[in-house]
Scaffold this active site. Structure first.
Site, PDB file in Angstrom:
ATOM      1  N   SER A 287       0.829  -1.201   0.000  1.00 34.45           N
ATOM      2  CA  SER A 287       0.000   0.000   0.000  1.00 34.45           C
ATOM      3  C   SER A 287       0.871   1.262   0.000  1.00 34.45           C
ATOM      4  O   SER A 287       1.704   1.433  -0.879  1.00 34.45           O
ATOM      5  CB  SER A 287      -0.963  -0.033   1.184  1.00 34.45           C
ATOM      6  OG  SER A 287      -1.894   1.032   1.118  1.00 34.45           O
TER       7      SER A 287
ATOM      8  N   ASP B 230      -2.456   6.097  -4.457  1.00 36.08           N
ATOM      9  CA  ASP B 230      -1.354   5.412  -3.777  1.00 36.08           C
ATOM     10  C   ASP B 230      -0.873   4.253  -4.659  1.00 36.08           C
ATOM     11  O   ASP B 230      -1.430   4.002  -5.738  1.00 36.08           O
ATOM     12  CB  ASP B 230      -1.751   4.976  -2.372  1.00 36.08           C
ATOM     13  CG  ASP B 230      -2.827   3.910  -2.343  1.00 36.08           C
ATOM     14  OD1 ASP B 230      -3.491   3.686  -3.372  1.00 36.08           O
ATOM     15  OD2 ASP B 230      -3.025   3.290  -1.274  1.00 36.08           O
TER      16      ASP B 230
END
Length: 436
Positions: free
Chosen positions: A95, A230
């Site tokens: 992530s 992201d």
């Protein structure tokens, strides 16, 4: 710190997360789903191919067939899993963590986050009770998957005018999604669109600070809005036409007002702003709080039949599109609203701002022990212990909780009447005192 986090497997590659662990996790997933079809994707991290290779060795050794998409946003892996009839999906990513990290995330057959600790996976992992077999590997085109997704969302949206958008791809998995916006008639301006697992453009985490250049581009190009993604592209931070970050809670309120009706439900992370209750409850929309973590929000959205799920960290769920968190659906649904004539800045400014401060306090030792000491120290304030310790007063809220992914205690303070800094100082001293 263990790599087996609350909702994924994650750590520094090579020291915490090793190939042996990734291989064993693959064997555990394949043994949990005997003969099940598994979709596999990843982001652009440098260690991605190595982690993917080890994981594949494990899952294929159990006899499960795997269909590999390569670099593709996790939200689109979720979509493919749901629409393609897979039994589950795995995704190689850490992530928003720094480049040296990597991890393995899981999706259910319906494409949303799997609470893998609640399955037999970890029991199989610990007991090393793995199936044996020879699974088949098939490669799938990520570009074709993006086009299938575009076909799907196009049928759910109608734009009243063409829009100009700035897309900060963050050198991650979103880099290949430019054709999606083109397909829907957007005039796109793109930055940080070269896949690079070191994330040289502005780092892996989209924040107000890291998106400053994208925000300037929105204003300079006369764009209607912008989005910064992201690395695995399950989060998108929105920039308005004046170059300001629009908090995820405001995005949720705007979409709720425009798309949903009284009696609907919104699931929000425990750390989300009080804006949600103050804006949505008068409309007859119920706000349900859930512990922080995108997988927890996803599962609660599913259980409650909610129309929106939102996290402070910019995960946003719109189940009318799919159950996975999906920044692409969010950005397009928001674009549909903007295309009707109002500026995003005006829509955002119509919603009050409350001072909101977040601090991260690094700790050594057990977070659980520290939280127990704090619970005793704060007992007179009767904190809600659903997720950490939350204190709710008439004009402020304070949330103290351990990070799910790092050795940190998070402190969140929001006020409706000022004095946020004083509250931060007060509770930060309490945390540091309990940590001694």
């Amino acid at each position: 710190m263990t790599v087996f986090r609350a909702y994924d497997v994650r750590g520094v590659y090579g020291t915490e997360l090793t190939d042996d662990i990734a291989r064993k996790v693959g064997r555990a997933l394949g043994s949990y789903l005997p003969g099940g079809r598994i979709a596999l994707g990843r982001d652009t991290r440098v260690s991605g191919p190595e982690v993917e290779r080890a994981f594949l060795e494990g899952v294929l050794s159990t006899g499960c067939p795997v269909e590999r998409y390569g670099v593709l946003p996790i939200s689109m892996i979720g979509f493919e899993t749901w629409k393609g009839g897979y039994n589950a999906a795995a995704y190689i990513s850490a992530s928003h963590n720094p480049p040296e990290y990597n991890g393995i995330r899981f999706r259910t057959s319906e494409g949303y986050g799997m609470l893998y600790h609640e399955t037999e996976m970890m029991d199989l992992y610990e007991r090393e009770e793995f199936l044996e077999g020879e699974g088949k590997l098939t490669d799938r085109s990520p570009d074709d998957a993006i086009l299938r997704y575009a076909d799907y969302v196009e049928g759910k949206l109608a734009f009243d005018r063409p829009l100009r958008i700035v897309l900060d791809m963050g050198n991650g998995a979103a880099c290949g999604t430019f054709p999606l916006y083109q397909r829907l008639g957007f005039d796109c301006r793109v930055t940080n669109d070269s896949p690079d697992g070191l994330f040289p453009g502005r780092g892996p985490a989209p924040t107000e600070e890291s998106l400053r250049e994208a925000a300037k581009m929105v204003v300079a190009e006369g764009a209607d809005y912008g989005v910064g993604f992201d690395p695995d592209a399950d989060r998108g931070l929105v920039i308005d036409d004046r170059g300001r970050i629009v908090p995820p809670e405001k995005v949720a309120v705007i979409l709720a007002k425009e798309r949903y009706r009284p009696g609907d439900r919104v699931v929000a992370g425990f750390d989300c702003s009080m804006i949600l209750e103050r804006e949505l409850l008068p409309m007859g929309i119920e706000v349900i709080r859930e512990r922080v973590g995108d997988v927890f929000i996803a599962n609660r959205v599913k259980r409650e039949g909610a129309v929106i799920g939102v996290e402070r960290s910019a995960h946003l769920f719109l189940p009318e599109f799919q159950l996975s968190d999906d920044p692409f659906a969010m950005s397009l649904a928001l674009g549909e609203v903007i295309s009707r004539g109002e500026r995003l800045s005006d829509l955002s400014d119509a919603i009050p701002d409350y001072p909101y401060v977040q601090k991260s306090i690094r700790i050594v030792g057990s977070a659980a022990d520290l939280m127990r000491r704090l619970e005793g120290d704060l007992a007179s304030l009767e904190p809600d212990t659903t997720d950490g310790l939350k204190i709710t007063a008439e004009d402020y809220t304070v949330l103290i909780r351990p990070s799910n992914t790092q050795p940190l205690i998070r402190l969140y303070v929001e006020t409706a009447g000022g004095a946020a800094d004083e509250l931060v100082d007060r509770f930060e001293k309490l945390i540091k005192g309990a940590a001694k």
